[in-house]
Design a protein around this motif. Structure first.
Motif, PDB file in Angstrom:
ATOM      1  N   LEU A 138       0.831  -1.202   0.000  1.00 15.22           N
ATOM      2  CA  LEU A 138       0.000   0.000   0.000  1.00 15.22           C
ATOM      3  C   LEU A 138       0.867   1.254   0.000  1.00 15.22           C
ATOM      4  O   LEU A 138       0.540   2.245  -0.664  1.00 15.22           O
ATOM      5  CB  LEU A 138      -0.929  -0.005   1.219  1.00 15.22           C
ATOM      6  N   TYR A 139       1.963   1.210   0.724  1.00 11.22           N
ATOM      7  CA  TYR A 139       2.915   2.334   0.750  1.00 11.22           C
ATOM      8  C   TYR A 139       3.429   2.628  -0.655  1.00 11.22           C
ATOM      9  O   TYR A 139       3.456   3.798  -1.093  1.00 11.22           O
ATOM     10  CB  TYR A 139       4.064   2.002   1.695  1.00 11.22           C
ATOM     11  N   GLN A 140       3.824   1.578  -1.379  1.00 14.60           N
ATOM     12  CA  GLN A 140       4.336   1.765  -2.738  1.00 14.60           C
ATOM     13  C   GLN A 140       3.253   2.314  -3.668  1.00 14.60           C
ATOM     14  O   GLN A 140       3.515   3.195  -4.492  1.00 14.60           O
ATOM     15  CB  GLN A 140       4.878   0.434  -3.275  1.00 14.60           C
ATOM     16  N   GLN A 141       2.030   1.823  -3.530  1.00  9.50           N
ATOM     17  CA  GLN A 141       0.919   2.306  -4.357  1.00  9.50           C
ATOM     18  C   GLN A 141       0.645   3.779  -4.082  1.00  9.50           C
ATOM     19  O   GLN A 141       0.462   4.578  -5.010  1.00  9.50           O
ATOM     20  CB  GLN A 141      -0.332   1.477  -4.082  1.00  9.50           C
ATOM     21  N   ARG A 142       0.599   4.123  -2.806  1.00 16.06           N
ATOM     22  CA  ARG A 142       0.294   5.510  -2.422  1.00 16.06           C
ATOM     23  C   ARG A 142       1.417   6.443  -2.854  1.00 16.06           C
ATOM     24  O   ARG A 142       1.162   7.577  -3.299  1.00 16.06           O
ATOM     25  CB  ARG A 142       0.073   5.584  -0.908  1.00 16.06           C
TER      26      ARG A 142
ATOM     27  N   PRO B 272       6.580  15.070  -3.534  1.00 17.55           N
ATOM     28  CA  PRO B 272       7.142  14.290  -2.430  1.00 17.55           C
ATOM     29  C   PRO B 272       6.390  14.535  -1.123  1.00 17.55           C
ATOM     30  O   PRO B 272       5.984  15.661  -0.820  1.00 17.55           O
ATOM     31  CB  PRO B 272       8.585  14.795  -2.337  1.00 17.55           C
ATOM     32  N   PHE B 273       6.167  13.443  -0.360  1.00 22.26           N
ATOM     33  CA  PHE B 273       5.539  13.564   0.939  1.00 22.26           C
ATOM     34  C   PHE B 273       6.578  14.024   1.957  1.00 22.26           C
ATOM     35  O   PHE B 273       7.609  13.399   2.123  1.00 22.26           O
ATOM     36  CB  PHE B 273       4.941  12.219   1.375  1.00 22.26           C
ATOM     37  N   LYS B 274       6.304  15.144   2.622  1.00 21.40           N
ATOM     38  CA  LYS B 274       7.266  15.735   3.551  1.00 21.40           C
ATOM     39  C   LYS B 274       6.805  15.553   4.988  1.00 21.40           C
ATOM     40  O   LYS B 274       6.170  16.432   5.573  1.00 21.40           O
ATOM     41  CB  LYS B 274       7.456  17.229   3.245  1.00 21.40           C
ATOM     42  N   ALA B 275       7.083  14.372   5.548  1.00 20.04           N
ATOM     43  CA  ALA B 275       6.820  14.153   6.961  1.00 20.04           C
ATOM     44  C   ALA B 275       7.963  14.758   7.768  1.00 20.04           C
ATOM     45  O   ALA B 275       9.005  15.140   7.218  1.00 20.04           O
ATOM     46  CB  ALA B 275       6.716  12.663   7.256  1.00 20.04           C
TER      47      ALA B 275
ATOM     48  N   TYR C  83      -6.178   6.427   6.744  1.00 18.57           N
ATOM     49  CA  TYR C  83      -6.429   7.746   6.184  1.00 18.57           C
ATOM     50  C   TYR C  83      -5.402   8.022   5.086  1.00 18.57           C
ATOM     51  O   TYR C  83      -4.327   7.428   5.048  1.00 18.57           O
ATOM     52  CB  TYR C  83      -6.354   8.819   7.274  1.00 18.57           C
ATOM     53  N   ASP C  84      -5.738   8.931   4.201  1.00 18.04           N
ATOM     54  CA  ASP C  84      -5.030   9.108   2.935  1.00 18.04           C
ATOM     55  C   ASP C  84      -3.512   9.015   3.014  1.00 18.04           C
ATOM     56  O   ASP C  84      -2.886   8.221   2.318  1.00 18.04           O
ATOM     57  CB  ASP C  84      -5.432  10.445   2.312  1.00 18.04           C
ATOM     58  N   ASP C  85      -2.864   9.835   3.859  1.00 22.69           N
ATOM     59  CA  ASP C  85      -1.401   9.839   3.862  1.00 22.69           C
ATOM     60  C   ASP C  85      -0.804   9.111   5.067  1.00 22.69           C
ATOM     61  O   ASP C  85       0.405   9.146   5.270  1.00 22.69           O
ATOM     62  CB  ASP C  85      -0.862  11.263   3.793  1.00 22.69           C
TER      63      ASP C  85
ATOM     64  N   THR D 262      -3.047  -9.863   7.473  1.00 24.28           N
ATOM     65  CA  THR D 262      -3.350  -8.442   7.638  1.00 24.28           C
ATOM     66  C   THR D 262      -3.594  -7.835   6.266  1.00 24.28           C
ATOM     67  O   THR D 262      -2.815  -8.047   5.341  1.00 24.28           O
ATOM     68  CB  THR D 262      -2.199  -7.704   8.335  1.00 24.28           C
ATOM     69  N   PHE D 263      -4.691  -7.082   6.153  1.00 27.01           N
ATOM     70  CA  PHE D 263      -5.073  -6.412   4.909  1.00 27.01           C
ATOM     71  C   PHE D 263      -5.028  -4.906   5.164  1.00 27.01           C
ATOM     72  O   PHE D 263      -5.263  -4.447   6.282  1.00 27.01           O
ATOM     73  CB  PHE D 263      -6.478  -6.833   4.475  1.00 27.01           C
ATOM     74  N   ALA D 264      -4.756  -4.128   4.115  1.00 27.69           N
ATOM     75  CA  ALA D 264      -4.653  -2.673   4.295  1.00 27.69           C
ATOM     76  C   ALA D 264      -5.171  -1.952   3.059  1.00 27.69           C
ATOM     77  O   ALA D 264      -4.828  -2.326   1.928  1.00 27.69           O
ATOM     78  CB  ALA D 264      -3.208  -2.272   4.571  1.00 27.69           C
ATOM     79  N   TYR D 265      -5.999  -0.911   3.296  1.00 29.87           N
ATOM     80  CA  TYR D 265      -6.569  -0.119   2.207  1.00 29.87           C
ATOM     81  C   TYR D 265      -6.640   1.340   2.629  1.00 29.87           C
ATOM     82  O   TYR D 265      -6.787   1.659   3.813  1.00 29.87           O
ATOM     83  CB  TYR D 265      -7.983  -0.605   1.845  1.00 29.87           C
TER      84      TYR D 265
END
Length: 242
Positions: free
Chosen positions: A9-13, A20-23, A60-62, A81-84
């Protein structure tokens, strides 16, 4: 290392991001699987377990992009474990097919005060021939409440309420209430309630390993000796003998 649902899911998102996501700590070199500073990578220590229970992470989205996320620790530990990613208007069809599959008995894991009293359970009661599917809402507290309120498909499932008997050990994010536990802390308690004792104990210890290594990298300090990793190894070794 074998990739699990949260890794995928991380790779898909990440692929969907237009920028770029700036955490916090975005400039730190991290392992892309465990999300701690690369020099402190814990991936080789991870042990997963087959369990009677399964987990569905509705994120949640991010949330899946955040290094501080603990939902991935559930997927590290529990094989099923499933994740969406959550969508209010277009829930993922594969996710809906999962919760509608008759082999599963879904429970929403959420505080009792936000659900109708008749929906709330203190422990899971599973029909013979079914397996529990514990649905964890993963995001900030405000995001989690939004998902719970605005997901009509969740409304028909019972709610499993987990009471915090002590303060969260997390310390990576600030909680908006003292009784709020990290997602992985709650999941460890759910596993114990369901009778998956070994996986619950392992997840609880793995959470401490992640917490210690994450904060060590964040604060650029040395790991304490002995630390959480030593205790986790003891748990894994003890369980291999059971």
């Amino acid at each position: 290392m074998k990739l699990h649902a949260v890794h995928h899911l991380y790779q898909q998102r990440l692929a969907q991001s237009t920028r770029p996501f700036k955490a916090r700590g975005a400039n730190v070199e991290r392992c892309s699987q465990c999300m701690v500073v690369s020099r402190l990578c814990i991936c080789e220590e991870k042990v997963s377990y087959p369990t009677n229970a399964a987990f569905l992470l509705v994120m949640y989205d991010d949330e899946v992009l955040k290094p501080s996320n603990t939902g991935r620790l559930i997927a590290d530990t529990v094989e099923d474990t499933f994740a969406y990613i959550w969508s209010r208007t277009e829930p993922n069809k594969e996710m809906l097919d999962l919760v509608n599959d008759p082999k599963w008995q879904p429970y929403i894991v959420f505080p009792a005060q936000y659900a109708e009293p008749e929906r709330v359970h203190a422990e899971p009661v599973i029909t013979e021939g079914k397996r529990p599917l514990f649905i964890m809402i993963d995001g900030t507290w405000q995001e989690a409440k939004k998902i719970f309120r605005k997901s009509p498909w969740m409304a028909r499932f019972p709610v499993l309420s987990i009471k915090a008997e002590a303060l969260s050990r997390y310390g990576v994010r600030e909680a908006s209430g003292e009784s709020q536990l990290a997602t992985a802390e709650v999941a460890a308690k759910v596993l114990a309630l369901n009778g998956d004792r070994l996986a619950g104990e392992s997840l609880d210890a793995w959470f401490d390993v992640f917490r210690e290594h994450y904060l060590t990298g964040k604060k650029q300090r040395q790991l304490p000796v002995p630390g959480a990793l030593d205790k986790y190894r003891e748990v894994v070794q003890r369980q291999s003998k059971d």
